[in-house]
Write an enzyme that holds these catalytic residues in place. Structure first.
Site, PDB file in Angstrom:
ATOM      1  N   GLY A   1       0.900  10.238  -5.158  1.00  0.00           N
ATOM      2  CA  GLY A   1       2.251  10.410  -4.625  1.00  0.00           C
ATOM      3  C   GLY A   1       2.723  11.840  -4.806  1.00  0.00           C
TER       4      GLY A   1
ATOM      5  N   HIS B   1      -3.692  -2.096  -7.582  1.00  0.00           N
ATOM      6  CA  HIS B   1      -3.659  -0.670  -7.952  1.00  0.00           C
ATOM      7  C   HIS B   1      -2.584  -0.442  -9.017  1.00  0.00           C
ATOM      8  CE1 HIS B   1      -3.340   3.590  -7.766  1.00  0.00           C
ATOM      9  NE2 HIS B   1      -2.618   3.723  -6.678  1.00  0.00           N
TER      10      HIS B   1
ATOM     11  N   CYS C   1      -0.525   8.367  -9.504  1.00  0.00           N
ATOM     12  CA  CYS C   1      -1.670   7.452  -9.347  1.00  0.00           C
ATOM     13  C   CYS C   1      -2.946   7.994  -9.990  1.00  0.00           C
ATOM     14  CB  CYS C   1      -1.947   7.178  -7.877  1.00  0.00           C
ATOM     15  SG  CYS C   1      -0.569   6.416  -7.046  1.00  0.00           S
TER      16      CYS C   1
ATOM     17  N   CYS D   1      -5.825   9.482  -3.977  1.00  0.00           N
ATOM     18  CA  CYS D   1      -4.639  10.215  -3.549  1.00  0.00           C
ATOM     19  C   CYS D   1      -3.521   9.968  -4.552  1.00  0.00           C
ATOM     20  CB  CYS D   1      -4.210   9.795  -2.145  1.00  0.00           C
ATOM     21  SG  CYS D   1      -3.743   8.067  -2.000  1.00  0.00           S
TER      22      CYS D   1
HETATM   23  C1  LIG Z   1       3.395  -3.905   0.419  1.00  0.00           C
HETATM   24  C2  LIG Z   1       4.277  -4.494  -0.669  1.00  0.00           C
HETATM   25  C3  LIG Z   1       5.747  -4.063  -0.445  1.00  0.00           C
HETATM   26  C4  LIG Z   1       4.159  -6.024  -0.581  1.00  0.00           C
HETATM   27  O1  LIG Z   1       4.846  -6.573  -1.650  1.00  0.00           O
HETATM   28  P1  LIG Z   1       5.056  -8.166  -1.750  1.00  0.00           P
HETATM   29  O2  LIG Z   1       5.849  -8.616  -0.587  1.00  0.00           O
HETATM   30  O3  LIG Z   1       5.563  -8.426  -3.121  1.00  0.00           O
HETATM   31  O4  LIG Z   1       3.549  -8.652  -1.619  1.00  0.00           O
HETATM   32  P2  LIG Z   1       2.950 -10.114  -1.704  1.00  0.00           P
HETATM   33  O5  LIG Z   1       1.670 -10.027  -2.438  1.00  0.00           O
HETATM   34  O6  LIG Z   1       3.990 -11.077  -2.187  1.00  0.00           O
HETATM   35  O7  LIG Z   1       2.614 -10.416  -0.202  1.00  0.00           O
HETATM   36  C5  LIG Z   1       3.592 -10.639   0.781  1.00  0.00           C
HETATM   37  C6  LIG Z   1       3.099 -11.692   1.719  1.00  0.00           C
HETATM   38  O8  LIG Z   1       1.922 -11.216   2.357  1.00  0.00           O
HETATM   39  C7  LIG Z   1       0.886 -12.171   2.190  1.00  0.00           C
HETATM   40  N1  LIG Z   1      -0.388 -11.472   2.023  1.00  0.00           N
HETATM   41  C8  LIG Z   1      -0.636 -10.385   1.269  1.00  0.00           C
HETATM   42  N2  LIG Z   1      -1.942 -10.052   1.367  1.00  0.00           N
HETATM   43  C9  LIG Z   1      -2.500 -10.940   2.196  1.00  0.00           C
HETATM   44  C10 LIG Z   1      -3.824 -11.115   2.664  1.00  0.00           C
HETATM   45  N3  LIG Z   1      -4.817 -10.304   2.312  1.00  0.00           N
HETATM   46  N4  LIG Z   1      -4.069 -12.136   3.506  1.00  0.00           N
HETATM   47  C11 LIG Z   1      -3.080 -12.979   3.863  1.00  0.00           C
HETATM   48  N5  LIG Z   1      -1.794 -12.864   3.432  1.00  0.00           N
HETATM   49  C12 LIG Z   1      -1.528 -11.852   2.604  1.00  0.00           C
HETATM   50  C13 LIG Z   1       1.257 -12.935   0.946  1.00  0.00           C
HETATM   51  O9  LIG Z   1       0.677 -14.216   0.943  1.00  0.00           O
HETATM   52  C14 LIG Z   1       2.730 -12.988   1.013  1.00  0.00           C
HETATM   53  O10 LIG Z   1       3.115 -14.051   1.872  1.00  0.00           O
HETATM   54  P3  LIG Z   1       4.243 -15.070   1.420  1.00  0.00           P
HETATM   55  O11 LIG Z   1       5.487 -14.223   1.272  1.00  0.00           O
HETATM   56  O12 LIG Z   1       4.276 -16.040   2.557  1.00  0.00           O
HETATM   57  O13 LIG Z   1       3.765 -15.633   0.136  1.00  0.00           O
HETATM   58  C15 LIG Z   1       3.846  -4.024  -2.088  1.00  0.00           C
HETATM   59  O14 LIG Z   1       2.585  -4.580  -2.411  1.00  0.00           O
HETATM   60  C16 LIG Z   1       3.763  -2.509  -2.188  1.00  0.00           C
HETATM   61  O15 LIG Z   1       4.792  -1.847  -2.335  1.00  0.00           O
HETATM   62  N6  LIG Z   1       2.537  -1.943  -2.133  1.00  0.00           N
HETATM   63  C17 LIG Z   1       2.354  -0.504  -2.227  1.00  0.00           C
HETATM   64  C18 LIG Z   1       2.325  -0.062  -3.647  1.00  0.00           C
HETATM   65  C19 LIG Z   1       2.299   1.427  -3.753  1.00  0.00           C
HETATM   66  O16 LIG Z   1       3.033   2.137  -3.089  1.00  0.00           O
HETATM   67  N7  LIG Z   1       1.446   1.928  -4.650  1.00  0.00           N
HETATM   68  C20 LIG Z   1       1.260   3.317  -4.805  1.00  0.00           C
HETATM   69  C21 LIG Z   1       0.287   3.793  -3.815  1.00  0.00           C
HETATM   70  S1  LIG Z   1       0.257   5.507  -3.693  1.00  0.00           S
END
Ligand SMILES: CC(C)(COP(=O)(O)OP(=O)(O)OC[C@H]1O[C@@H](n2cnc3c(N)ncnc32)[C@H](O)[C@@H]1OP(=O)(O)O)[C@@H](O)C(=O)NCCC(=O)NCCS
Length: 396
Positions: free
Chosen positions: A381, A348, A96, A379
């Site tokens: 990974g 991100h 990251c 931070c």
């Molecule tokens: C958390 C994670 C698994 C979610 O992935 P996803 O399911 O594809 O995410 P989406 O954007 O489709 O959101 C999932 C649901 O949450 C809802 N949602 C997300 N953010 C929202 C918000 N702020 N308010 C309301 N609803 C929200 C979406 O509308 C969606 O709902 P739906 O399925 O009914 O459409 C993914 O974003 C992830 O892996 N994040 C971490 C990334 C990471 O590790 N990065 C490195 C960091 S070190």
């Protein structure tokens, strides 16, 4: 021979809009290297005094260095921007913080006199190259990192919730809401326009459009909708799609110079590099690492957290930001923190986020002329943190 350090300054910072990874993403049909090329071209346009032959290296952070992001992207990008073959280039991976490390290494090179003008940046297309794609970790790595959760960033955030239960799901959701609200205010006030370079792209349905807005922010977010989201990484967990950063595509770039070079060619420096530090922590709670990295950077600068007027902390997960702010003596709603929101709202795209933080800080310094010092921190990974402290040069 006596050697003196050169002053390092930021001349400009730009970024693409950040897209959502996947077929519905604005950059689904756009290559990662083309995102970087767009920014290189824009830096020349925005800074006509800059000539390609002044750039002594093109240092790009890229986490997943395969396919369109492989083959030393940093070398290819200036050539693809039609700068010819005279600008050297390299790619850096610190996951990251790859892009923030590119900026930090660039600052080090200029400070020690190795260069006077460097192009630094970060790019990640998580739609084309998902996290962990084509990786083959050593069979012992899991054991030496403390177990399988160290490989899954969402699980490392769950681990912080488990080990520090004072940071609750409700607090994480509240922080995520705040990030969305601050981002919305920033967007509506037009603050993103000064840094986003518009790009004409083809969408997955074949239509063409000019992309100039981030795709991920959700201004309609409320505590009720956040509370209704299911845990994303484990049963009975607290980390959801709402309080985690997303999976995104994007790039950001920062033009660094020695102060002497900037003066010589008549470009206005915006902020000065003060200190950088990297630190490592237990990989199973990687999100805590901005704390030791920041304390080390502050120590090197002879500063304390109280001296820092603007803080740009990457929001990988709400809970790790809550932890870091607390340990650095800051409240979650401290007005110095992520003034225009953070990665929970904007997304991100791994290596792009560090130069995005630098670009945000540069623009925030302009609007806060009394602010003197700023921090960019994130931070990483596998348990690392990277922090850079900067000084505002807009300040009277
Ligand atoms: C958390 C994670 C698994 C979610 O992935 P996803 O399911 O594809 O995410 P989406 O954007 O489709 O959101 C999932 C649901 O949450 C809802 N949602 C997300 N953010 C929202 C918000 N702020 N308010 C309301 N609803 C929200 C979406 O509308 C969606 O709902 P739906 O399925 O009914 O459409 C993914 O974003 C992830 O892996 N994040 C971490 C990334 C990471 O590790 N990065 C490195 C960091 S070190």
């Amino acid at each position: 021979m006596e050697k003196k350090l050169s002053e390092v300054v930021v001349i400009d910072g730009v970024r693409t809009a950040f897209g959502k990874a996947g077929e519905k993403g604005i950059f689904w049909k756009t290559r990662a290297d083309d995102l970087a090329v767009l920014l290189v071209k824009a830096l020349i346009q925005r800074n006509p005094e800059l000539q390609p032959d002044m750039v002594e290296d093109s240092i790009w952070g890229v986490t997943n260095q395969v396919k369109e992001q492989g083959g030393t992207l940093g070398r290819a990008v200036p050539m693809l921007a039609d700068w010819g073959w005279k600008v050297p280039g390299c790619s850096i991976d610190r996951m990251c913080a790859s892009g923030l490390t590119a900026v930090g290494f660039g600052a080090g090179c200029i400070a020690t006199g190795m260069a006077d003008c460097l192009l630094t940046g970060g790019v990640e297309h998580m739609g084309h190259l998902p996290m962990g794609f084509m990786r083959d970790p050593h069979p012992r790595l899991q054991e030496v990192m403390g177990g399988p959760s160290a490989f899954n960033m969402g699980m490392t955030a769950e681990n912080i919730h488990d080990r520090f239960p004072e940071f609750t799901r409700e607090m994480a959701d509240r922080y995520a809401l705040l990030s969305q609200q601050k981002a919305d205010r920033g967007i509506r006030a037009g603050k993103m326009k000064q840094m986003i370079v518009p790009m004409e792209v083809e969408l997955s349905d074949g239509n063409r459009t000019v992309v100039e807005r981030d795709q991920q922010p959700r201004p309609e977010t409320s505590m009720e909708t956040l509370a209704g989201l299911k845990p994303a990484f484990r049963e009975n967990g607290r980390v959801t799609a709402g309080n985690a950063s997303g999976l995104n595509d994007g790039a950001a770039a920062v033009l660094l110079m020695s102060e002497k070079k900037a003066e010589a060619i008549g470009l206005e420096p915006k902020m000065r590099w003060v200190s950088s530090a990297v630190a490592a922590v237990d990989p199973t709670i990687m999100g805590t690492a901005p704390v030791p990295a920041t304390l080390k950077a502050l120590d090197k600068a002879g500063l304390a957290m109280d001296n820092v007027d603007i803080i740009e902390i990457n929001e990988a997960f709400a809970v790790q930001v809550l932890y870091c702010l607390d340990k650095l003596g800051l409240k979650p709603d401290d007005p110095r923190v992520n003034i225009w929101g953070g990665s929970l709202a904007f997304g991100h795209p791994l290596a792009a986020s560090g130069p995005r933080l630098v670009t945000f800080l540069m623009n925030l310094f302009k609007e806060n002329m009394n602010a003197r010092y700023g921090l960019t921190t994130m931070c990483v990974g596998r348990g690392q943190g990277y922090s850079i402290i900067w000084e505002n040069m807009w300040r009277a």
